[in-house]
Design an enzyme around this catalytic site. Sequence first.
Site, PDB file in Angstrom:
ATOM      1  N   GLY A   1       3.365  -0.875   3.595  1.00  0.00           N
ATOM      2  CA  GLY A   1       3.240  -1.839   4.678  1.00  0.00           C
ATOM      3  C   GLY A   1       1.844  -2.409   4.802  1.00  0.00           C
ATOM      4  N   ASP A   2       0.843  -1.576   4.592  1.00  0.00           N
ATOM      5  CA  ASP A   2      -0.548  -2.031   4.677  1.00  0.00           C
ATOM      6  C   ASP A   2      -0.851  -3.056   3.586  1.00  0.00           C
ATOM      7  OD1 ASP A   2      -0.774  -0.037   6.670  1.00  0.00           O
ATOM      8  OD2 ASP A   2      -1.332   1.457   5.157  1.00  0.00           O
TER       9      ASP A   2
ATOM     10  N   LYS B   1       8.780  -6.441   9.129  1.00  0.00           N
ATOM     11  CA  LYS B   1       9.121  -5.681   7.930  1.00  0.00           C
ATOM     12  C   LYS B   1      10.310  -4.776   8.231  1.00  0.00           C
ATOM     13  CE  LYS B   1       4.895  -4.650   8.414  1.00  0.00           C
ATOM     14  NZ  LYS B   1       3.569  -3.988   8.424  1.00  0.00           N
TER      15      LYS B   1
ATOM     16  N   GLY C   1      11.510  -2.118   5.623  1.00  0.00           N
ATOM     17  CA  GLY C   1      11.675  -1.289   4.438  1.00  0.00           C
ATOM     18  C   GLY C   1      12.061  -2.123   3.234  1.00  0.00           C
TER      19      GLY C   1
ATOM     20  N   ASN D   1      -6.629   0.930   4.339  1.00  0.00           N
ATOM     21  CA  ASN D   1      -5.757   0.489   3.245  1.00  0.00           C
ATOM     22  C   ASN D   1      -5.636  -1.031   3.221  1.00  0.00           C
ATOM     23  OD1 ASN D   1      -5.329   3.248   3.041  1.00  0.00           O
ATOM     24  ND2 ASN D   1      -3.262   3.182   3.900  1.00  0.00           N
TER      25      ASN D   1
ATOM     26  N   GLY E   1      -6.256   5.518   5.295  1.00  0.00           N
ATOM     27  CA  GLY E   1      -5.935   5.231   6.690  1.00  0.00           C
ATOM     28  C   GLY E   1      -5.389   3.817   6.751  1.00  0.00           C
TER      29      GLY E   1
ATOM     30  N   TRP F   1      -5.265  16.723  11.630  1.00  0.00           N
ATOM     31  CA  TRP F   1      -6.308  17.313  12.468  1.00  0.00           C
ATOM     32  C   TRP F   1      -7.226  16.167  12.902  1.00  0.00           C
ATOM     33  CZ3 TRP F   1      -4.172  19.575   8.270  1.00  0.00           C
ATOM     34  CH2 TRP F   1      -3.698  20.889   8.403  1.00  0.00           C
ATOM     35  N   ARG F   2      -7.164  15.824  14.186  1.00  0.00           N
ATOM     36  CA  ARG F   2      -7.916  14.666  14.674  1.00  0.00           C
ATOM     37  C   ARG F   2      -8.824  15.006  15.848  1.00  0.00           C
ATOM     38  NH1 ARG F   2      -3.374  10.805  13.474  1.00  0.00           N
ATOM     39  NH2 ARG F   2      -4.286   8.974  12.451  1.00  0.00           N
TER      40      ARG F   2
END
Length: 305
Positions: free
Chosen positions: A258-259, A226, A228, A34, A30, A103-104
């Site tokens: 990104g994290d 950021k 890419g 991360n 997540g 699925w949340r």
Amino acid sequence: MASKRFVSIGECMIEMSGGDDRLYRLGFAGDTLNTAWYARALLPADWSVDYVTALGDDLYSAQMREFIGKAGIGTAHIQEIKAKRPGLYMIHQADGDRHFTYWRGQSAAKLLADDAEALDAALDAADIVYFSGITMAILAPRARGRLMKAIVKARNGGARVVFDTNIRPVLWTSPEIMQAVLTSAASISDIVLPTHSDEAPFFGDRDITATAERYLGLGVEEVIVKDGSNPALVATAELREHVSAGSGLAVVDATGAGDSFNSGYLSARIAGASPVEAAQRAHAVAGVVIGHKGALVAPELLDRA
């Protein structure tokens, strides 16, 4: 000397990856977890890293809590919600890219901000408070308000607040609500780490500089945009500088890039690096991560960064 605290707030999910012959591998990931993972790997030993979320009372919640703890990330402020479960997503490959199905509905993390006292306790004496647009998106409107109130209280107590907008339109009820909430969250933050290609379609930013200027205009001290594989833009009141990633990087899996960039940046700033030096370090960390499968690479691999 008392330990410094890095506190990350958000949702960790069950990840089912693979899918060959309908065989999947179970993992946990997540965006904010991360970042906590890489923060723990990169920060000095006198920093603690804590994760703030809510889990259920089921087997997989217990396994997730154990996984987080074994990574050296504090779990004392992970709430347990009876009869709830972690969210789950499956990854499949199509047209040369990764696609996600979520699925949340029963995710306990959606209730992480329901207890104001627990939030205050989790953020007490924090030095860095980190959260994301996904953190805000999964919460009910009143819960968003409680979380922001707790973050402001921590900031008033001396914490630096860091926000990654991490735009996921499908999680929001409307683009207008998304824009308003992200703007409000950024306005209480000291450092904002947006991604230009995610921002431009919704905020109308003509270029990466416009993204940075919009957040600086809210009073944010540091904005690192950021983009890419393109250069990131480091922007403060006195500085605008593009910082390129290394050339010839092999991309095996961009998940978590990104994290990890965010943790690379923050850990370098904590160590005394300038914003530009920290962005260079962030690119190096992300460059290692994209060379391996999965969002979470072994901490020892970051020695190459």
